[in-house]
Design a protein around this motif. Structure first.
Motif, PDB file in Angstrom:
ATOM      1  N   VAL A 296       5.340  -9.555   5.680  1.00 24.03           N
ATOM      2  CA  VAL A 296       3.989  -9.886   6.118  1.00 24.03           C
ATOM      3  C   VAL A 296       3.234 -10.439   4.931  1.00 24.03           C
ATOM      4  O   VAL A 296       3.363  -9.934   3.820  1.00 24.03           O
ATOM      5  CB  VAL A 296       3.276  -8.618   6.634  1.00 24.03           C
ATOM      6  CG1 VAL A 296       1.933  -8.980   7.234  1.00 24.03           C
ATOM      7  CG2 VAL A 296       4.133  -7.896   7.642  1.00 24.03           C
ATOM      8  N   GLU A 297       2.468 -11.490   5.168  1.00 23.60           N
ATOM      9  CA  GLU A 297       1.669 -12.048   4.081  1.00 23.60           C
ATOM     10  C   GLU A 297       0.730 -10.982   3.528  1.00 23.60           C
ATOM     11  O   GLU A 297       0.129 -10.242   4.300  1.00 23.60           O
ATOM     12  CB  GLU A 297       0.799 -13.192   4.620  1.00 23.60           C
ATOM     13  CG  GLU A 297       1.526 -14.449   4.928  1.00 23.60           C
ATOM     14  CD  GLU A 297       0.585 -15.409   5.635  1.00 23.60           C
ATOM     15  OE1 GLU A 297      -0.404 -15.812   5.015  1.00 23.60           O
ATOM     16  OE2 GLU A 297       0.836 -15.709   6.805  1.00 23.60           O
TER      17      GLU A 297
ATOM     18  N   PHE B   1      -8.652  -3.801   5.401  1.00 26.23           N
ATOM     19  CA  PHE B   1     -10.098  -3.943   5.293  1.00 26.23           C
ATOM     20  C   PHE B   1     -10.772  -3.553   6.607  1.00 26.23           C
ATOM     21  O   PHE B   1     -11.705  -2.751   6.641  1.00 26.23           O
ATOM     22  CB  PHE B   1     -10.422  -5.386   4.913  1.00 26.23           C
ATOM     23  CG  PHE B   1     -11.873  -5.706   4.882  1.00 26.23           C
ATOM     24  CD1 PHE B   1     -12.712  -5.086   3.981  1.00 26.23           C
ATOM     25  CD2 PHE B   1     -12.406  -6.629   5.760  1.00 26.23           C
ATOM     26  CE1 PHE B   1     -14.051  -5.383   3.956  1.00 26.23           C
ATOM     27  CE2 PHE B   1     -13.743  -6.927   5.735  1.00 26.23           C
ATOM     28  CZ  PHE B   1     -14.568  -6.303   4.836  1.00 26.23           C
ATOM     29  N   GLY B   2     -10.242  -4.099   7.697  1.00 31.33           N
ATOM     30  CA  GLY B   2     -10.792  -3.763   9.014  1.00 31.33           C
ATOM     31  C   GLY B   2     -10.683  -2.280   9.294  1.00 31.33           C
ATOM     32  O   GLY B   2     -11.625  -1.635   9.757  1.00 31.33           O
ATOM     33  N   LEU B   3      -9.516  -1.742   8.973  1.00 32.83           N
ATOM     34  CA  LEU B   3      -9.268  -0.323   9.209  1.00 32.83           C
ATOM     35  C   LEU B   3     -10.234   0.531   8.389  1.00 32.83           C
ATOM     36  O   LEU B   3     -10.791   1.518   8.878  1.00 32.83           O
ATOM     37  CB  LEU B   3      -7.828  -0.002   8.818  1.00 32.83           C
ATOM     38  CG  LEU B   3      -7.210   1.210   9.493  1.00 32.83           C
ATOM     39  CD1 LEU B   3      -7.163   0.993  10.990  1.00 32.83           C
ATOM     40  CD2 LEU B   3      -5.819   1.469   8.941  1.00 32.83           C
TER      41      LEU B   3
ATOM     42  N   GLU C 111      -2.161 -11.362   2.385  1.00 34.37           N
ATOM     43  CA  GLU C 111      -3.511 -11.621   2.881  1.00 34.37           C
ATOM     44  C   GLU C 111      -3.750 -10.907   4.223  1.00 34.37           C
ATOM     45  O   GLU C 111      -4.811 -10.333   4.450  1.00 34.37           O
ATOM     46  CB  GLU C 111      -3.692 -13.134   3.032  1.00 34.37           C
ATOM     47  CG  GLU C 111      -4.996 -13.598   3.631  1.00 34.37           C
ATOM     48  CD  GLU C 111      -6.210 -13.295   2.771  1.00 34.37           C
ATOM     49  OE1 GLU C 111      -6.025 -13.024   1.574  1.00 34.37           O
ATOM     50  OE2 GLU C 111      -7.327 -13.307   3.318  1.00 34.37           O
ATOM     51  N   VAL C 112      -2.726 -10.931   5.071  1.00 40.75           N
ATOM     52  CA  VAL C 112      -2.868 -10.297   6.387  1.00 40.75           C
ATOM     53  C   VAL C 112      -3.033  -8.798   6.228  1.00 40.75           C
ATOM     54  O   VAL C 112      -3.910  -8.173   6.833  1.00 40.75           O
ATOM     55  CB  VAL C 112      -1.636 -10.619   7.262  1.00 40.75           C
ATOM     56  CG1 VAL C 112      -1.744  -9.901   8.584  1.00 40.75           C
ATOM     57  CG2 VAL C 112      -1.520 -12.106   7.477  1.00 40.75           C
TER      58      VAL C 112
ATOM     59  N   MET D 261      -6.478  -7.909   4.961  1.00 49.88           N
ATOM     60  CA  MET D 261      -7.539  -7.934   5.964  1.00 49.88           C
ATOM     61  C   MET D 261      -7.370  -6.800   6.971  1.00 49.88           C
ATOM     62  O   MET D 261      -8.353  -6.221   7.426  1.00 49.88           O
ATOM     63  CB  MET D 261      -7.559  -9.283   6.688  1.00 49.88           C
ATOM     64  CG  MET D 261      -8.027 -10.444   5.849  1.00 49.88           C
ATOM     65  SD  MET D 261      -9.609 -10.156   5.034  1.00 49.88           S
ATOM     66  CE  MET D 261     -10.731 -10.341   6.423  1.00 49.88           C
ATOM     67  N   LEU D 262      -6.122  -6.480   7.318  1.00 45.37           N
ATOM     68  CA  LEU D 262      -5.890  -5.379   8.256  1.00 45.37           C
ATOM     69  C   LEU D 262      -6.447  -4.083   7.692  1.00 45.37           C
ATOM     70  O   LEU D 262      -7.166  -3.340   8.363  1.00 45.37           O
ATOM     71  CB  LEU D 262      -4.396  -5.219   8.526  1.00 45.37           C
ATOM     72  CG  LEU D 262      -3.818  -6.071   9.641  1.00 45.37           C
ATOM     73  CD1 LEU D 262      -2.324  -5.826   9.747  1.00 45.37           C
ATOM     74  CD2 LEU D 262      -4.495  -5.754  10.952  1.00 45.37           C
TER      75      LEU D 262
END
Lengths: 324, 358
Positions: free
Chosen positions: B318-319, B328-330, B321-322, B325-326
């Protein structure tokens, strides 16, 4: 005149999709005063799931209509599940917290959903396969395709069924009661948690269908499509008066129309040459276009700001009982 | 032990504390440079975010006006600097002329946004500010035709670094046997600016204006009844918050040397709001903590996740960056679920929460 009719048709089509997405925002806001930022991503997931399944089914040679129906049929329950999960996990625990807290979790959920989609589907743009034989009809100089007719018909059906659900069934009565005053509704024997969860699920289901329609209309779906669509749909909901279900429908259609007509005419209207400005570019019938159709996305927001400044409660007025 | 650190008995301990913090802040860039100059740069961006978060805190935290388009003011400041100090119009004004201009222009935009939206309530204001941010970005993206002002999506390149009489903040220099690279010099400049702005914020919070803002935040009608000029004070909050954003934008322009509308997207606005809310709205130290955390943790993740994947799976699944952000959202969701008033809540907010819970 031709441009006008054509943009009217295009605007109505896009606007009816906005309206269906806006319903998801307005229902949730009406009932728990939350801007469900993640709703746009639910719409996106609906489109992505449906497109994946449609692309998988194309080689089987099933009739095109069946393929699209199966695709949408898979997208709706998945989105409903997503809608339920996010209400249960991210919003319900915060029901009595300060209002900014659930707004931030909504932003968090939207980031999570968008990047989960990025993980699953990568950055590729999913294309809608050319399986529906699209026919173009002409009504008084404006072209309208089969797809546009289908989108309009489906959106109208959805809106009508939602209106019946909300205004003519016991569940709808419970939803409206919860929206007016959750505490009193609870005292009257309504299971508020259930009603709120159902609201989310219905909104997500509508969003899934809207996602499929939107994707079909433009022929593509991508993991980023949710945010702009969501933003515009939310603007539409505010335009009509947030929390107000007929308002969301009106707002969506109006927004689509304003956007389409604006994009169609702004170039001509801001061509300084026709007003006789002595500019070099105007020599020999040239144009000096100040604002082109690439400002299309601005209209949604300019209209929104103007409406809010002059009529803060939205066109049809917001749900009463919010001012206490 | 605890008795020893009682500052009422030993007031000089406070100064020792200040000295320690000051010393570590002064030495930080050199320690970071040992790991890599990238980290000095990351720290600089973190300080820029602190600036932004402090500016937004005035609007959201002090005055209670939810602004989701704050990055527009950052953009205005950045573009003001870029247009006045780059080959775009062949203007090369010195930075101490442009920064105040940038702050003033941003403040003007703040008032332009604030004036028509004075009557709007929370959520409506949020969505209008969000729309405002998008409008500014769309204009930046398209103002390359018919007259080229912003150079459209390509952005503006070759922006001047800060210069003072031949002393350029962008260039490498050796002084007293210490090596000062460009980022390190900017670090000190940013640090000075951020300390100044923290001071302004601290003084502001307990001033007449600050208390008036708090009153407006708590109950606007009651505040007006008490004789507070709510209209002007709300406009002042918008203007002040915006001008901080404008200054940060100007510095961003100079440090980066290149700007494009890409840097001013909605996600950035949301990032800054998240910093403010996550850290603890209205509490200056909380906001700083939020900004520092949200700018560093993702970077640390970026540098650890990739090697970890290679070690575990032998390839990149998985990148980074992904994943960044995941997580971060969490983090946003989890912090709000368990600390709805932020990591370091302001005293007033905390009291409110407890009251509501009771």
């Amino acid at each position: 005149m031709d441009t006008f009719l054509q943009q009217l048709v295009n605007g109505l089509t896009a606007g009816s999709v906005y309206a269906v997405v806006a319903l998801g925002y307005t229902m949730v806001y009406g009932i728990i005063q939350l801007i469900n930022f993640a709703h746009g991503e639910v719409v996106m997931i609906g489109a992505m799931v449906a497109f994946t399944i449609i692309n998988l089914l194309v080689p089987t040679g099933l009739p095109p209509l069946a393929i699209v129906l199966i695709g949408a049929g898979c997208a709706v329950p998945i989105c409903m599940l997503v809608g339920y999960a996010m209400e249960r996990l991210a919003y319900r625990p915060l029901r009595y917290a300060p209002r900014l807290a659930p707004l931030i979790t909504a932003i968090g959920v939207s980031i999570i959903l968008q990047h989960l989609a990025l993980m699953i589907w990568s950055r590729n743009i999913l294309a809608f396969p050319q399986i529906i034989p699209s026919q173009t009809y002409f009504i008084g100089g404006a072209a309208i395709t089969t797809v546009q007719i289908a989108i309009l018909a489906i959106c109208l059906t959805l809106m009508a069924s939602l209106a019946i659900l909300v205004y003519r069934t016991p569940l709808g009565t419970a939803m409206r009661a919860t929206a007016q005053n959750a505490q009193v509704a609870g005292l009257m024997g309504i299971d508020i948690n259930r009603v709120i969860a159902i609201t989310f699920v219905i909104g997500a289901g509508l969003g899934a269908v809207a996602g499929v329609l939107f994707g079909t209309y433009y022929g593509i779906a991508q993991y980023t499509m949710g945010s702009v669509l969501g933003l515009k749909a939310f603007s539409a909901a505010v335009l009509g008066g947030i929390g107000n279900i007929p308002g969301a429908m009106l707002g969506g259609v109006l927004l689509g129309l304003v956007e389409a007509l604006g994009a169609g005419y702004i170039g001509d209207l801001t061509d300084l040459c026709q007003y006789g400005f002595p500019l070099d570019a105007c020599e020999g019938g040239g144009h000096f276009i100040l604002l082109g159709s690439n400002y299309q996305d601005v209209f949604a927001f300019v209209v929104l700001i103007l409406v809010l400044v002059f009529r803060p409660q939205g066109l049809l007025g917001e749900r009463v009982g919010d001012r206490a | 032990m605890q008795q020893f650190f009682d500052t009422r008995k030993r007031p000089w301990l406070v100064w020792v504390g200040f000295a320690l913090v000051g010393l570590s802040l002064a030495l930080l860039p050199f320690a970071l440079a040992q790991v890599g100059t990238t980290w000095v740069r990351i720290t600089n961006y973190a300080i820029l975010y602190v600036l932004l978060a402090l500016g937004l805190n005035i609007v959201v935290g002090f005055a209670g006006l939810l602004d989701l388009g704050y990055i527009a003011f950052y953009a205005v400041g950045a573009y003001t600097y870029a247009l006045l100090a780059s080959p775009q119009f062949n203007l090369h004004l010195p930075f101490w002329v442009i920064l105040p201009i940038g702050a003033a222009v941003a403040a003007l935009f703040g008032v332009a946004l604030g004036a028509p939206t004075l009557k709007l309530r929370g959520d409506y204001l949020a969505i209008v500010t969000l729309g405002f941010g998008e409008i500014v970005r769309i204009f930046l993206n398209n103002l390359s035709r018919p007259v080229n002002i912003t150079n459209g999506p390509q952005g503006i390149t070759g922006i001047d670094p800060f210069k003072l009489d031949g002393f350029s903040f962008g260039a490498y220099q050796s002084f007293l046997g210490l090596e000062f690279s460009g980022p390190i010099k900017y670090y000190y400049l940013l640090l000075a600016v951020v300390l100044g702005i923290i001071l302004v914020n601290l003084r502001l919070q307990n001033s007449r204006v600050g208390r008036a803002w708090e009153a407006i935040r708590e109950d606007e009608i009651a505040a007006r009844a008490m004789g507070i000029d709510t209209r002007n004070l709300k406009l002042l909050a918008f203007a002040m918050g915006a001008s901080f954003g404008g200054v940060a934008g100007g510095m961003f322009s100079a440090i980066q040397g290149f700007i494009s509308p890409e840097s001013f997207v909605l996600v950035e606005s949301i990032m800054v709001v998240s910093m403010v809310v996550l850290g603890g709205m209205g509490n200056i130290w909380g906001v700083i903590l939020g900004a520092v955390l949200l700018s560093f943790v993702p970077e640390i993740l970026r540098w650890t996740v990739e090697p970890l994947q290679h070690a575990l799976f032998g390839r990149q699944l998985v990148e980074p960056e992904v994943i960044r952000m995941l997580l971060f959202g969490l983090a946003l969701v989890l912090v709000m679920l368990y600390r709805p008033a932020g990591l370091l809540p302001s005293a007033v907010r905390k009291r409110e929460l407890e009251e509501r819970a009771a």
